[in-house]
Design a protein around this motif. Structure first.
Motif, PDB file in Angstrom:
ATOM      1  N   ALA A  73      33.815  42.116  53.026  1.00 46.34           N
ATOM      2  CA  ALA A  73      33.933  40.715  52.612  1.00 46.34           C
ATOM      3  C   ALA A  73      33.580  40.501  51.046  1.00 46.34           C
ATOM      4  O   ALA A  73      33.968  39.826  50.224  1.00 46.34           O
ATOM      5  N   ILE A  74      32.524  41.475  50.616  1.00 47.79           N
ATOM      6  CA  ILE A  74      32.033  41.438  49.231  1.00 47.79           C
ATOM      7  C   ILE A  74      33.032  42.080  48.138  1.00 47.79           C
ATOM      8  O   ILE A  74      33.529  41.622  47.207  1.00 47.79           O
ATOM      9  N   ALA A  75      33.802  43.158  48.743  1.00 48.82           N
ATOM     10  CA  ALA A  75      34.841  43.724  48.173  1.00 48.82           C
ATOM     11  C   ALA A  75      36.004  42.616  47.918  1.00 48.82           C
ATOM     12  O   ALA A  75      36.686  42.615  46.603  1.00 48.82           O
ATOM     13  N   ILE A  76      36.460  42.032  48.868  1.00 48.49           N
ATOM     14  CA  ILE A  76      37.314  40.934  48.710  1.00 48.49           C
ATOM     15  C   ILE A  76      36.935  39.851  47.910  1.00 48.49           C
ATOM     16  O   ILE A  76      37.650  39.534  46.871  1.00 48.49           O
ATOM     17  N   ALA A  77      35.558  39.555  47.559  1.00 45.50           N
ATOM     18  CA  ALA A  77      35.278  38.542  46.828  1.00 45.50           C
ATOM     19  C   ALA A  77      35.193  38.887  45.407  1.00 45.50           C
ATOM     20  O   ALA A  77      35.538  38.309  44.445  1.00 45.50           O
ATOM     21  N   ASP A  78      34.818  40.130  45.149  1.00 45.15           N
ATOM     22  CA  ASP A  78      34.599  40.825  43.999  1.00 45.15           C
ATOM     23  C   ASP A  78      35.996  41.169  43.086  1.00 45.15           C
ATOM     24  O   ASP A  78      35.920  41.035  41.970  1.00 45.15           O
ATOM     25  N   ALA A  79      36.795  41.581  44.111  1.00 44.32           N
ATOM     26  CA  ALA A  79      38.189  41.901  43.576  1.00 44.32           C
ATOM     27  C   ALA A  79      39.097  40.639  43.445  1.00 44.32           C
ATOM     28  O   ALA A  79      40.304  40.693  42.806  1.00 44.32           O
ATOM     29  N   ILE A  80      38.757  39.366  43.457  1.00 45.41           N
ATOM     30  CA  ILE A  80      39.602  38.157  43.267  1.00 45.41           C
ATOM     31  C   ILE A  80      39.867  38.260  41.699  1.00 45.41           C
ATOM     32  O   ILE A  80      39.121  38.605  40.589  1.00 45.41           O
ATOM     33  N   ASP A  81      41.128  38.197  41.307  1.00 41.35           N
ATOM     34  CA  ASP A  81      41.595  38.231  40.121  1.00 41.35           C
ATOM     35  C   ASP A  81      41.445  36.928  39.206  1.00 41.35           C
ATOM     36  O   ASP A  81      42.257  36.574  38.552  1.00 41.35           O
ATOM     37  N   LEU A  82      40.184  36.579  38.978  1.00 41.83           N
ATOM     38  CA  LEU A  82      39.852  35.145  38.475  1.00 41.83           C
ATOM     39  C   LEU A  82      38.535  35.818  37.579  1.00 41.83           C
ATOM     40  O   LEU A  82      37.791  36.397  38.261  1.00 41.83           O
ATOM     41  N   GLU A  83      38.593  34.832  36.604  1.00 43.81           N
ATOM     42  CA  GLU A  83      37.374  35.174  35.880  1.00 43.81           C
ATOM     43  C   GLU A  83      36.050  34.839  36.743  1.00 43.81           C
ATOM     44  O   GLU A  83      35.936  33.676  36.934  1.00 43.81           O
ATOM     45  N   HIS A  84      35.184  35.840  36.903  1.00 42.74           N
ATOM     46  CA  HIS A  84      33.943  35.536  37.579  1.00 42.74           C
ATOM     47  C   HIS A  84      32.743  36.403  37.150  1.00 42.74           C
ATOM     48  O   HIS A  84      33.199  37.578  36.345  1.00 42.74           O
ATOM     49  N   ARG A  85      31.543  36.264  37.409  1.00 42.92           N
ATOM     50  CA  ARG A  85      30.432  37.007  36.904  1.00 42.92           C
ATOM     51  C   ARG A  85      29.657  37.506  38.291  1.00 42.92           C
ATOM     52  O   ARG A  85      29.234  36.311  38.969  1.00 42.92           O
ATOM     53  N   ARG A  86      29.312  38.574  38.825  1.00 42.18           N
ATOM     54  CA  ARG A  86      28.676  38.748  39.683  1.00 42.18           C
ATOM     55  C   ARG A  86      27.056  38.452  39.414  1.00 42.18           C
ATOM     56  O   ARG A  86      26.608  38.804  38.584  1.00 42.18           O
TER      57      ARG A  86
END
Length: 136
Positions: A73-86
């Motif tokens: 689930a974390i990999a799916i969220a972090d791989a989203i191709d939208l601008e984001h910051r962990r």
């Protein structure tokens, strides 16, 4: 387009399930159930992309519960191709080699699909240009 945080949580009363929720702010001390938090410029699109990644594992739409491993689930969220910051990741999960492997696999898949669709677009453009230049 609203900014916000995508939060992934696990709960002892729901073993094997991941709960996703959104928030406009995150506390400085993360709650004990929080496993991952990322800030997205478009939180609605991020939630849609996350759901797309786990759509076949949806357990309860209203509660936003998915039957998935937290590293997936974390990999799916972090791989989203939208601008984001962990913003936060559970330290016990951050060092898991499965997370890095899953994240690399998902990013590679996204790049592959981008290349396929860009190739289709270029081929269509070349065909259109050919037809214009030949007058057919």
């Amino acid at each position: 387009m609203d900014q916000g945080y995508l939060l992934l949580e696990t709960h002892p009363e729901h073993p094997g399930l991941v709960h996703v929720r959104t928030s406009t702010q995150v506390s400085l001390t993360p709650p004990p159930n929080l496993r991952f938090a990322a800030r997205f410029r478009d939180i609605d699109a991020a939630l849609m992309h996350f759901h797309e990644g786990l759509r076949r594992r949806l357990v309860d739409l209203d509660a936003r519960l998915y039957r998935a491993d937290i590293t997936e689930a974390i990999a799916i969220a972090d791989a989203i191709d939208l601008e984001h910051r962990r913003v936060f990741i559970d330290p016990a999960i951050a060092g898991d080699p499965r997370l890095d492997a899953n994240l690399a696999r998902r990013r590679s898949s996204h790049r592959r699909w981008d290349l396929i669709f860009n190739g289709i677009g270029l081929a269509a453009l070349a065909l259109l240009l050919f037809r214009v230049l030949t007058g057919t």
